[in-house]
Scaffold this active site. Structure first.
Site, PDB file in Angstrom:
ATOM      1  N   HIS A 296      90.146  49.018  75.245  1.00 47.14           N
ATOM      2  CA  HIS A 296      89.308  48.084  74.497  1.00 47.14           C
ATOM      3  C   HIS A 296      90.196  47.214  73.615  1.00 47.14           C
ATOM      4  O   HIS A 296      91.409  47.428  73.518  1.00 47.14           O
ATOM      5  CB  HIS A 296      88.237  48.817  73.687  1.00 47.14           C
ATOM      6  CG  HIS A 296      88.732  49.650  72.542  1.00 47.14           C
ATOM      7  ND1 HIS A 296      89.632  50.685  72.682  1.00 47.14           N
ATOM      8  CD2 HIS A 296      88.442  49.604  71.210  1.00 47.14           C
ATOM      9  CE1 HIS A 296      89.863  51.245  71.509  1.00 47.14           C
ATOM     10  NE2 HIS A 296      89.158  50.599  70.596  1.00 47.14           N
TER      11      HIS A 296
ATOM     12  N   HIS B  15      90.461  46.592  70.336  1.00 48.81           N
ATOM     13  CA  HIS B  15      90.873  46.817  68.950  1.00 48.81           C
ATOM     14  C   HIS B  15      92.398  46.812  68.932  1.00 48.81           C
ATOM     15  O   HIS B  15      93.045  47.322  69.854  1.00 48.81           O
ATOM     16  CB  HIS B  15      90.323  48.145  68.421  1.00 48.81           C
ATOM     17  CG  HIS B  15      88.898  48.040  67.934  1.00 48.81           C
ATOM     18  ND1 HIS B  15      88.036  49.102  67.909  1.00 48.81           N
ATOM     19  CD2 HIS B  15      88.209  46.964  67.463  1.00 48.81           C
ATOM     20  CE1 HIS B  15      86.857  48.692  67.427  1.00 48.81           C
ATOM     21  NE2 HIS B  15      86.945  47.399  67.157  1.00 48.81           N
TER      22      HIS B  15
ATOM     23  N   ASP C 115      94.802  48.349  67.604  1.00 50.66           N
ATOM     24  CA  ASP C 115      95.655  49.535  67.754  1.00 50.66           C
ATOM     25  C   ASP C 115      95.770  49.992  69.207  1.00 50.66           C
ATOM     26  O   ASP C 115      96.485  50.949  69.504  1.00 50.66           O
ATOM     27  CB  ASP C 115      95.171  50.690  66.859  1.00 50.66           C
ATOM     28  CG  ASP C 115      93.719  51.069  67.097  1.00 50.66           C
ATOM     29  OD1 ASP C 115      92.890  50.162  67.292  1.00 50.66           O
ATOM     30  OD2 ASP C 115      93.418  52.287  67.081  1.00 50.66           O
ATOM     31  N   HIS C 116      95.079  49.279  70.132  1.00 49.82           N
ATOM     32  CA  HIS C 116      95.147  49.656  71.554  1.00 49.82           C
ATOM     33  C   HIS C 116      95.776  48.589  72.444  1.00 49.82           C
ATOM     34  O   HIS C 116      96.025  48.845  73.618  1.00 49.82           O
ATOM     35  CB  HIS C 116      93.754  50.020  72.075  1.00 49.82           C
ATOM     36  CG  HIS C 116      93.200  51.238  71.401  1.00 49.82           C
ATOM     37  ND1 HIS C 116      93.200  52.486  71.968  1.00 49.82           N
ATOM     38  CD2 HIS C 116      92.691  51.392  70.156  1.00 49.82           C
ATOM     39  CE1 HIS C 116      92.696  53.362  71.117  1.00 49.82           C
ATOM     40  NE2 HIS C 116      92.382  52.720  70.004  1.00 49.82           N
TER      41      HIS C 116
ATOM     42  N   HIS D 193      81.515  52.839  71.492  1.00 50.34           N
ATOM     43  CA  HIS D 193      82.367  52.453  70.372  1.00 50.34           C
ATOM     44  C   HIS D 193      81.798  51.190  69.743  1.00 50.34           C
ATOM     45  O   HIS D 193      80.798  50.659  70.231  1.00 50.34           O
ATOM     46  CB  HIS D 193      83.798  52.247  70.909  1.00 50.34           C
ATOM     47  CG  HIS D 193      84.855  52.197  69.857  1.00 50.34           C
ATOM     48  ND1 HIS D 193      84.857  52.997  68.740  1.00 50.34           N
ATOM     49  CD2 HIS D 193      85.965  51.419  69.742  1.00 50.34           C
ATOM     50  CE1 HIS D 193      85.918  52.715  68.002  1.00 50.34           C
ATOM     51  NE2 HIS D 193      86.606  51.761  68.585  1.00 50.34           N
TER      52      HIS D 193
ATOM     53  N   ASP E 261      88.648  55.422  72.071  1.00 49.60           N
ATOM     54  CA  ASP E 261      87.788  55.462  70.891  1.00 49.60           C
ATOM     55  C   ASP E 261      86.313  55.589  71.274  1.00 49.60           C
ATOM     56  O   ASP E 261      85.796  54.805  72.065  1.00 49.60           O
ATOM     57  CB  ASP E 261      87.977  54.186  70.071  1.00 49.60           C
ATOM     58  CG  ASP E 261      89.391  54.084  69.508  1.00 49.60           C
ATOM     59  OD1 ASP E 261      90.244  54.909  69.890  1.00 49.60           O
ATOM     60  OD2 ASP E 261      89.618  53.190  68.681  1.00 49.60           O
TER      61      ASP E 261
ATOM     62  N   HIS F 227      94.758  60.240  68.473  1.00 48.15           N
ATOM     63  CA  HIS F 227      94.141  59.139  67.712  1.00 48.15           C
ATOM     64  C   HIS F 227      93.772  59.608  66.299  1.00 48.15           C
ATOM     65  O   HIS F 227      92.663  59.392  65.798  1.00 48.15           O
ATOM     66  CB  HIS F 227      92.904  58.616  68.457  1.00 48.15           C
ATOM     67  CG  HIS F 227      92.449  57.257  67.987  1.00 48.15           C
ATOM     68  ND1 HIS F 227      91.536  57.077  66.976  1.00 48.15           N
ATOM     69  CD2 HIS F 227      92.790  56.002  68.381  1.00 48.15           C
ATOM     70  CE1 HIS F 227      91.325  55.780  66.781  1.00 48.15           C
ATOM     71  NE2 HIS F 227      92.084  55.107  67.623  1.00 48.15           N
TER      72      HIS F 227
HETATM   73 ZN   LIG Z   1      91.672  53.035  67.992  1.00 50.54          ZN
HETATM   74 ZN   LIG Z   2      88.649  51.130  68.509  1.00 51.35          ZN
END
Ligand SMILES: [Zn+2]
Ligand SMILES: [Zn+2]
Length: 304
Positions: free
Chosen positions: A63, A65, A67-68, A143, A213, A271
């Site tokens: 996805h 976000h 951090d990914h 999510h 997530d 995570h």
């Molecule tokens: Zn994340």
């Molecule tokens: Zn996320």
């Protein structure tokens, strides 16, 4: 058996900590490397753990976000600067394609190799890719934004030759390939020797499931039933359930509960929120629900 292993490159949630990078991991199956998620710093982590950039032919993004996936433009740029010519398959949500195109436009750069983009399906489970070694399937997660998990399933294995039986029956080695595929052996025009007298059943296909997530949602259980290894996020301890629900994340206790309901063989949790300096309490909490749980940590390799 061919190698099938997962190396953790990053296991932190949104805010990195001094010793934990954001999400990234690399799956090696039969020498093919599949990068799953690509948080900031992933290319340095690949260098640190000895994964050659030129050997990565697949990248899966769960996805959008940061951090990914914020490590992706840098990684693709480096691959291009290194003169990569081999095509690369990128699987992710539809807007990722536009993001990369805009990035290339703004930075007046280009990717010097073919990028085959496969759009992940964020509303239903679907097989997205297959080759002779493995298949990749995505399934929806719950999510804050569209997000998918991934399954990587080994293709059906070949049957195993019984050397003594083949020697006794006089089967030439040139026929072993057909035997592994399940064909019977015919001696001249007369006698047929059934395949199951010359070979053994193959090992069952191994499956890895990656749950990025997600809030606790039992609808995921059907998608990950009986897998050999499940990676599941466990961002918070259960005393912060309220926080987990607001941010659409899972607690360690809930990750263990999902693994138990799905009857997976092993669970790796990751995570983690940067508020946790030591991760043992999260492990204990998950283990109370599902005993065969391990902590993801950078550089750790899980073999299937
Ligand atoms: Zn994340
Ligand atoms: Zn996320």
């Amino acid at each position: 058996m061919i190698p099938f292993e997962v190396t953790i490159l990053g296991c932190s949630s949104a805010t990195p900590s001094a010793d934990r990078h954001p999400s990234a991991q690399v799956v090696n199956i039969g020498g093919e490397n599949i990068l799953i998620d690509c948080g900031e710093g992933t290319q340095m982590q690949l260098l640190k753990y000895g994964v050659k950039l030129g050997k990565i032919n697949f990248i899966l993004i769960s996805h959008l976000h940061g951090d990914h996936f914020l490590g992706l433009p840098g990684l693709l740029s480096t691959m291009s600067l290194m003169g990569r010519k081999e095509p690369l398959t990128l699987i992710g949500p539809e807007p990722l394609k536009k993001f990369l195109e805009d990035f290339m436009l703004i930075s007046e750069s280009r990717i010097g190799f073919d990028l085959e983009f496969i759009t992940s399906e964020t509303s239903e489970s679907k097989w997205l890719y297959e080759n002779l070694l493995f298949r990749i399937r995505c399934f929806p997660l719950s999510h804050r934004i569209a997000c998918t998990g991934f399954l990587i399933k080994e293709r059906k294995n070949l049957r195993k030759i019984i050397p003594a039986a083949c020697e006794k029956a006089g089967v030439p080695m040139s026929f072993f390939k057909e035997l592994k595929l399940g064909l019977d052996y015919q001696e001249g025009n007369e006698k047929t020797i059934p395949n199951d007298q010359l070979t053994q059943s193959p090992n069952p296909s191994r499956i890895y499931a990656y749950c990025s997530d997600t809030i606790y949602d039992e609808s995921v259980v059907d998608h990950i039933k009986d897998v050999d290894l499940l990676y599941h996020e466990a961002t918070f301890m259960h005393d912060l359930l309220c926080r987990a629900e607001i941010t659409f994340h899972t607690t360690a206790k809930q990750a263990g509960a999902i693994a138990a309901k799905a009857e997976v063989k092993r669970l790796a949790i990751g995570h983690f929120s940067s508020r946790y300096k030591t991760l043992e309490p999260l492990l204990d909490e998950a283990k109370a629900e599902f005993e065969n749980t391990e902590l993801a940590s950078e550089g750790r390799v899980f073999r299937l």
